[in-house]
Design a protein around this motif. Structure first.
Motif, PDB file in Angstrom:
ATOM      1  N   LEU A  49       2.886 -10.198   1.301  1.00 21.73           N
ATOM      2  CA  LEU A  49       1.577 -10.832   1.262  1.00 21.73           C
ATOM      3  C   LEU A  49       1.735 -12.171   0.558  1.00 21.73           C
ATOM      4  CD1 LEU A  49      -0.740  -7.854   0.212  1.00 21.73           C
ATOM      5  CD2 LEU A  49      -0.202  -8.653   2.509  1.00 21.73           C
ATOM      6  N   VAL A  50       1.353 -13.235   1.218  1.00 21.71           N
ATOM      7  CA  VAL A  50       1.473 -14.575   0.647  1.00 21.71           C
ATOM      8  C   VAL A  50       0.083 -15.166   0.497  1.00 21.71           C
ATOM      9  CG1 VAL A  50       2.427 -16.873   0.926  1.00 21.71           C
ATOM     10  CG2 VAL A  50       3.749 -14.876   1.662  1.00 21.71           C
ATOM     11  N   GLU A  51      -0.254 -15.499  -0.741  1.00 24.74           N
ATOM     12  CA  GLU A  51      -1.578 -16.045  -1.048  1.00 24.74           C
ATOM     13  C   GLU A  51      -1.492 -17.562  -1.210  1.00 24.74           C
ATOM     14  OE1 GLU A  51      -2.319 -12.099  -3.781  1.00 24.74           O
ATOM     15  OE2 GLU A  51      -1.907 -14.056  -4.641  1.00 24.74           O
ATOM     16  N   SER A  52      -2.624 -18.199  -0.984  1.00 24.00           N
ATOM     17  CA  SER A  52      -2.718 -19.630  -1.224  1.00 24.00           C
ATOM     18  C   SER A  52      -4.184 -19.984  -1.449  1.00 24.00           C
ATOM     19  CB  SER A  52      -2.160 -20.425  -0.040  1.00 24.00           C
ATOM     20  OG  SER A  52      -2.884 -20.140   1.140  1.00 24.00           O
ATOM     21  N   GLY A  53      -4.398 -21.184  -1.979  1.00 24.75           N
ATOM     22  CA  GLY A  53      -5.759 -21.689  -2.114  1.00 24.75           C
ATOM     23  C   GLY A  53      -6.298 -21.760  -3.517  1.00 24.75           C
ATOM     24  N   ILE A  83       7.667   8.813  14.009  1.00 22.90           N
ATOM     25  CA  ILE A  83       7.376  10.246  13.899  1.00 22.90           C
ATOM     26  C   ILE A  83       6.293  10.475  12.858  1.00 22.90           C
ATOM     27  CG2 ILE A  83       8.343  12.506  13.315  1.00 22.90           C
ATOM     28  CD1 ILE A  83      11.063  11.417  14.255  1.00 22.90           C
ATOM     29  N   GLN A  84       6.476   9.914  11.692  1.00 18.93           N
ATOM     30  CA  GLN A  84       5.524  10.073  10.606  1.00 18.93           C
ATOM     31  C   GLN A  84       4.828   8.756  10.298  1.00 18.93           C
ATOM     32  OE1 GLN A  84       8.279  11.598   7.643  1.00 18.93           O
ATOM     33  NE2 GLN A  84       7.374  13.625   7.816  1.00 18.93           N
ATOM     34  N   TYR A  85       3.606   8.878   9.778  1.00 24.75           N
ATOM     35  CA  TYR A  85       2.853   7.712   9.342  1.00 24.75           C
ATOM     36  C   TYR A  85       2.720   7.774   7.823  1.00 24.75           C
ATOM     37  CZ  TYR A  85       1.640   6.866  14.196  1.00 24.75           C
ATOM     38  OH  TYR A  85       1.707   6.602  15.526  1.00 24.75           O
ATOM     39  N   VAL A  86       2.899   6.650   7.186  1.00 20.95           N
ATOM     40  CA  VAL A  86       2.816   6.549   5.743  1.00 20.95           C
ATOM     41  C   VAL A  86       1.894   5.392   5.391  1.00 20.95           C
ATOM     42  CG1 VAL A  86       4.096   6.133   3.622  1.00 20.95           C
ATOM     43  CG2 VAL A  86       5.147   7.452   5.457  1.00 20.95           C
ATOM     44  N   ILE A  87       1.053   5.606   4.376  1.00 18.12           N
ATOM     45  CA  ILE A  87       0.162   4.541   3.901  1.00 18.12           C
ATOM     46  C   ILE A  87       0.699   4.020   2.580  1.00 18.12           C
ATOM     47  CG2 ILE A  87      -2.162   3.980   3.153  1.00 18.12           C
ATOM     48  CD1 ILE A  87      -3.189   6.203   4.979  1.00 18.12           C
ATOM     49  N   ARG A  88       0.867   2.715   2.505  1.00 18.75           N
ATOM     50  CA  ARG A  88       1.352   2.083   1.277  1.00 18.75           C
ATOM     51  C   ARG A  88       0.459   0.906   0.916  1.00 18.75           C
ATOM     52  NH1 ARG A  88       6.722   3.036   3.526  1.00 18.75           N
ATOM     53  NH2 ARG A  88       7.817   4.547   2.227  1.00 18.75           N
ATOM     54  N   ASP A  89       0.327   0.681  -0.383  1.00 13.19           N
ATOM     55  CA  ASP A  89      -0.399  -0.475  -0.893  1.00 13.19           C
ATOM     56  C   ASP A  89       0.577  -1.595  -1.229  1.00 13.19           C
ATOM     57  OD1 ASP A  89      -2.990   1.333  -2.642  1.00 13.19           O
ATOM     58  OD2 ASP A  89      -3.073   0.243  -0.757  1.00 13.19           O
ATOM     59  N   TYR A  90       0.253  -2.792  -0.788  1.00 15.89           N
ATOM     60  CA  TYR A  90       1.056  -3.977  -1.097  1.00 15.89           C
ATOM     61  C   TYR A  90       0.181  -5.002  -1.805  1.00 15.89           C
ATOM     62  CZ  TYR A  90       4.760  -2.192   1.921  1.00 15.89           C
ATOM     63  OH  TYR A  90       5.757  -1.425   2.482  1.00 15.89           O
ATOM     64  N   TRP A  91       0.857  -5.818  -2.638  1.00 19.56           N
ATOM     65  CA  TRP A  91       0.163  -6.836  -3.421  1.00 19.56           C
ATOM     66  C   TRP A  91       0.787  -8.195  -3.206  1.00 19.56           C
ATOM     67  CZ3 TRP A  91      -4.130  -5.708  -6.293  1.00 19.56           C
ATOM     68  CH2 TRP A  91      -4.400  -4.358  -6.516  1.00 19.56           C
ATOM     69  N   GLY A  92      -0.051  -9.214  -3.237  1.00 19.62           N
ATOM     70  CA  GLY A  92       0.445 -10.565  -3.243  1.00 19.62           C
ATOM     71  C   GLY A  92       0.939 -10.946  -4.623  1.00 19.62           C
ATOM     72  N   GLN A  93       1.494 -12.152  -4.714  1.00 22.22           N
ATOM     73  CA  GLN A  93       2.094 -12.613  -5.960  1.00 22.22           C
ATOM     74  C   GLN A  93       1.055 -13.130  -6.955  1.00 22.22           C
ATOM     75  OE1 GLN A  93       1.909 -14.364  -3.218  1.00 22.22           O
ATOM     76  NE2 GLN A  93       1.505 -16.497  -3.756  1.00 22.22           N
ATOM     77  N   GLY A  94      -0.144 -13.357  -6.477  1.00 19.55           N
ATOM     78  CA  GLY A  94      -1.204 -13.878  -7.333  1.00 19.55           C
ATOM     79  C   GLY A  94      -1.314 -15.385  -7.239  1.00 19.55           C
ATOM     80  N   THR A  95      -2.546 -15.851  -7.343  1.00 17.54           N
ATOM     81  CA  THR A  95      -2.796 -17.296  -7.351  1.00 17.54           C
ATOM     82  C   THR A  95      -3.813 -17.599  -8.450  1.00 17.54           C
ATOM     83  OG1 THR A  95      -3.413 -19.217  -5.989  1.00 17.54           O
ATOM     84  CG2 THR A  95      -4.612 -17.169  -5.568  1.00 17.54           C
ATOM     85  N   GLN A  96      -3.542 -18.630  -9.215  1.00 19.10           N
ATOM     86  CA  GLN A  96      -4.380 -18.956 -10.372  1.00 19.10           C
ATOM     87  C   GLN A  96      -5.628 -19.716  -9.927  1.00 19.10           C
ATOM     88  OE1 GLN A  96      -3.928 -18.293 -13.849  1.00 19.10           O
ATOM     89  NE2 GLN A  96      -6.024 -19.091 -13.969  1.00 19.10           N
ATOM     90  N   VAL A  97      -6.767 -19.264 -10.414  1.00 21.28           N
ATOM     91  CA  VAL A  97      -8.028 -19.975 -10.235  1.00 21.28           C
ATOM     92  C   VAL A  97      -8.564 -20.317 -11.619  1.00 21.28           C
ATOM     93  CG1 VAL A  97     -10.422 -19.792  -9.470  1.00 21.28           C
ATOM     94  CG2 VAL A  97      -8.576 -18.896  -8.033  1.00 21.28           C
TER      95      VAL A  97
END
Length: 123
Positions: free
Chosen positions: A4-8, A105-119
């Motif tokens: 996951l790549v964040e910007s802005g 064959i199998q389905y797996v759910i995983r959570d992914y995070w971006g690197q963060g962006t400073q506001v």
């Protein structure tokens, strides 16, 4: 793996606006819910907004009416439009994606995070 790549992010004056974006890439079956969180210094990470693949949205009370989440399923991208920003909105903002992966064959759910962006909201 999914990236996951964040910007802005950036510096904005009180009352101003910013639009964050987050693009997912990699190998996966589909993306279920995507969301935005933030974490200010010394505070816990806070859920701001979520959006399902069907477009249903939910917002934290602290940002309801000021922030808007949207996504493009074809581009695997989610945005956070932030208006009427306040100094207390200053934080690192993180994108989250609940990704469905399969080996055929199998389905797996995983959570992914971006690197963060400073506001930073400051005059």
């Amino acid at each position: 793996q999914v990236q996951l790549v964040e910007s802005g992010g950036g510096l904005v004056q009180p009352g101003g606006s910013l639009r964050l974006s987050c693009a997912a890439s990699g190998t996966f079956f589909s993306i279920d819910t995507m969301g935005w969180y933030r974490q200010a210094p010394g505070k816990q990470r806070e859920l701001l907004a979520t959006i399902t693949d069907g477009g249903s949205t939910n917002y934290a009370d602290s940002v309801k009416g000021r922030f808007a989440i949207s996504r493009d399923n074809a581009e695997n991208t989610v945005w956070l439009q932030m208006n009427s920003l306040k100094p207390e909105d200053t934080a690192v903002y993180y994108c989250n994606a609940r990704v469905i992966e399969t080996n055929g064959i199998q389905y797996v759910i995983r959570d992914y995070w971006g690197q963060g962006t400073q506001v930073t909201v400051s005059s």
